[in-house]
Scaffold this motif. Structure first.
Motif, short mmCIF file in Angstrom:
data_model
loop_
_atom_site.label_atom_id
_atom_site.label_comp_id
_atom_site.label_asym_id
_atom_site.label_seq_id
_atom_site.Cartn_x
_atom_site.Cartn_y
_atom_site.Cartn_z
N UNK A 195 0.81 -1.21 0.00
CA UNK A 195 0.00 0.00 0.00
C UNK A 195 0.84 1.26 0.00
N UNK A 196 2.13 1.13 -0.21
CA UNK A 196 3.04 2.27 -0.14
C UNK A 196 3.85 2.22 1.14
N UNK A 197 4.37 3.35 1.56
CA UNK A 197 5.13 3.39 2.81
C UNK A 197 4.19 3.23 4.00
N UNK A 198 4.60 2.42 4.96
CA UNK A 198 3.80 2.19 6.16
C UNK A 198 4.60 2.57 7.39
N UNK A 199 4.00 3.41 8.24
CA UNK A 199 4.61 3.77 9.52
C UNK A 199 3.80 3.16 10.64
N UNK A 200 4.46 2.50 11.56
CA UNK A 200 3.83 1.99 12.78
C UNK A 200 4.59 2.57 13.96
N UNK A 201 3.86 3.24 14.86
CA UNK A 201 4.47 3.85 16.04
C UNK A 201 3.82 3.26 17.28
N UNK A 202 4.58 3.20 18.37
CA UNK A 202 4.05 2.61 19.59
C UNK A 202 4.68 3.25 20.81
N UNK A 203 3.92 3.28 21.88
CA UNK A 203 4.42 3.63 23.21
C UNK A 203 4.69 2.31 23.93
N UNK A 204 5.20 2.35 25.15
CA UNK A 204 5.37 1.09 25.88
C UNK A 204 4.06 0.33 26.10
N UNK A 205 2.92 1.03 25.96
CA UNK A 205 1.63 0.38 26.21
C UNK A 205 1.02 -0.27 24.98
N UNK A 206 1.46 0.13 23.78
CA UNK A 206 0.90 -0.47 22.58
C UNK A 206 1.01 0.45 21.37
N UNK A 207 0.45 0.01 20.26
CA UNK A 207 0.51 0.77 19.01
C UNK A 207 -0.35 2.02 19.13
N UNK A 208 0.23 3.17 18.78
CA UNK A 208 -0.52 4.42 18.86
C UNK A 208 -0.80 5.03 17.49
N UNK A 209 -0.07 4.62 16.46
CA UNK A 209 -0.30 5.13 15.12
C UNK A 209 0.06 4.07 14.08
N UNK A 210 -0.78 3.98 13.04
CA UNK A 210 -0.45 3.25 11.81
C UNK A 210 -0.81 4.19 10.67
N UNK A 211 0.19 4.59 9.88
CA UNK A 211 -0.01 5.55 8.80
C UNK A 211 0.42 4.94 7.47
N UNK A 212 -0.21 5.42 6.40
CA UNK A 212 0.15 4.99 5.05
C UNK A 212 0.42 6.23 4.21
N UNK A 213 1.35 6.12 3.28
CA UNK A 213 1.67 7.26 2.43
C UNK A 213 2.67 6.89 1.37
N UNK A 214 3.08 7.89 0.62
CA UNK A 214 4.06 7.68 -0.45
C UNK A 214 5.45 8.15 -0.07
#
Length: 350
Positions: A195-214
């Motif tokens: 789907x293009x570039x994928x960003x996954x971000x997380x804090x110690x508690x769990x995933x806080x962001x999943x983003x898609x883009x070019x």
């Protein structure tokens, strides 16, 4: 949607308490009306019910010129009372008001106000008030007058109650939120995906962001802007393993990933998102169907807004929600990505 026998009774009796709760479409004329429309009653066999005027329009029906079902200015008293109740709650800046007192101010019984409020907005007056109070708390925390002043100014009886709920509502403790996320650790990984570039971000508690883009650099900039005072840094092996699971899911090589989440949301958004996580892979639901399933049949537009606010794409599968007439509807990361996701999921099951 509610029991159609009940809805048909509302149409045949032109029951005013149902006005604004649903509309009905007549197949022979392709026109949709309020339940109180003064026009001649149609035959039951040719009637379809819709949660919202938008749903009826999407299905190819036109609004009646007599009862004007799409005209908010001509809303029935029940809707006006709910709007008035929302105004009263919002003006109190988080200070509690009982359901009985609220009903006295807007007119009607507490029971009917509660029922109408939940039907229209998908939450109870108490849940709505809690959301308003949380917004007030956030504003006070950003003002910099201190956590204690913000907590009590928002109407909370004690700071312990706020801290108990802070992980789910603020995504961090009140003190950390007041510092713009200062002291919070957010790690991220960016990788190519179908789907293009994928960003996954997380804090110690769990995933806080999943983003898609070019553009990987643009995704990272967006993340840092969302957490301006947090410590944002490249991720570790745990996060790399998580993003690999998500990419495998997109490729159709693994089931829906069930990862721990750490996101801020209102009570209504959580109700919508939990329902989205129940949609099987390869299947879709309409915004109106989701609204009905959470007990808020006229809240299709609010459901659409909750989908748009989803911060963790794919983990909460908002791409599986479509328009009533079969159209794809919107998608924060682009309709083409939504089309590709749905096609891929259907192909996996074929």
């Amino acid at each position: 949607m509610l029991d159609e026998r009940m809805l048909w009774t509302a149409v045949t009796t032109r029951d005013p308490k149902w006005d604004g709760m649903f509309v009905y479409g007549v197949a022979s004329t392709r026109i949709f009306c309020r339940p109180t429309c003064p026009s001649r009653r149609p035959r039951r066999a040719g009637v379809r019910f819709f949660a919202t005027p938008e749903s009826a329009s999407e299905a190819g029906f036109r609004a009646c010129r007599r009862c004007r079902p799409s005209d908010l200015a001509s809303a029935e008293p029940a809707i006006a009372r709910v709007r008035r109740a929302c105004e009263i709650i919002a003006r109190r800046s988080g200070r509690a008001v009982s359901l009985a007192a609220l009903a006295r101010q807007v007119g009607g019984s507490p029971y009917h106000l509660q029922r109408t409020f939940r039907t229209l907005l998908g939450v109870s007056p108490r849940e709505y008030a809690e959301t308003c109070r949380l917004g007030y708390l956030r504003a006070e925390l950003r003002n910099g007058d201190g956590v204690s002043a913000a907590v009590y100014g928002a109407g909370y009886g004690s700071s312990s109650r706020v801290y108990e709920k802070s992980a789910r509502t603020l995504g961090m403790t009140p003190a950390t939120y007041a510092r713009g996320g200062a002291g919070e650790h957010v790690h991220f990984v960016i990788t190519p995906s179908p789907l293009g570039q994928m960003l996954v971000a997380a804090t110690p508690r769990g995933v806080c962001r999943v983003k898609l883009g070019d553009d990987a650099a643009a995704l990272e900039r967006e993340l840092r802007a969302e957490y301006p005072a947090a410590q944002v840094a490249p991720g570790d092996d745990r996060l790399s393993a998580w993003i690999a699971r998500i990419v495998d899911f997109v490729k159709g090589e693994s089931p829906d990933p069930r990862l721990p989440l750490d996101v801020r949301a209102t009570a209504f958004q959580w109700r919508v998102w939990r329902e989205l996580q129940k949609i099987p892979r390869g299947m879709t639901r309409s915004y109106a169907e989701i609204a009905a399933r959470i007990g808020a049949p006229t809240a299709a537009r609010a459901v659409a807004r909750a989908c748009a606010a989803n911060p963790v794409a794919l983990l909460i599968p908002c791409h599986r929600v479509v328009q009533t007439g079969g159209g794809l509807g919107g998608y924060h990361w682009g309709v083409e990505r939504k089309r590709a996701l749905l096609a891929g999921e259907r192909g996996t099951l074929a």
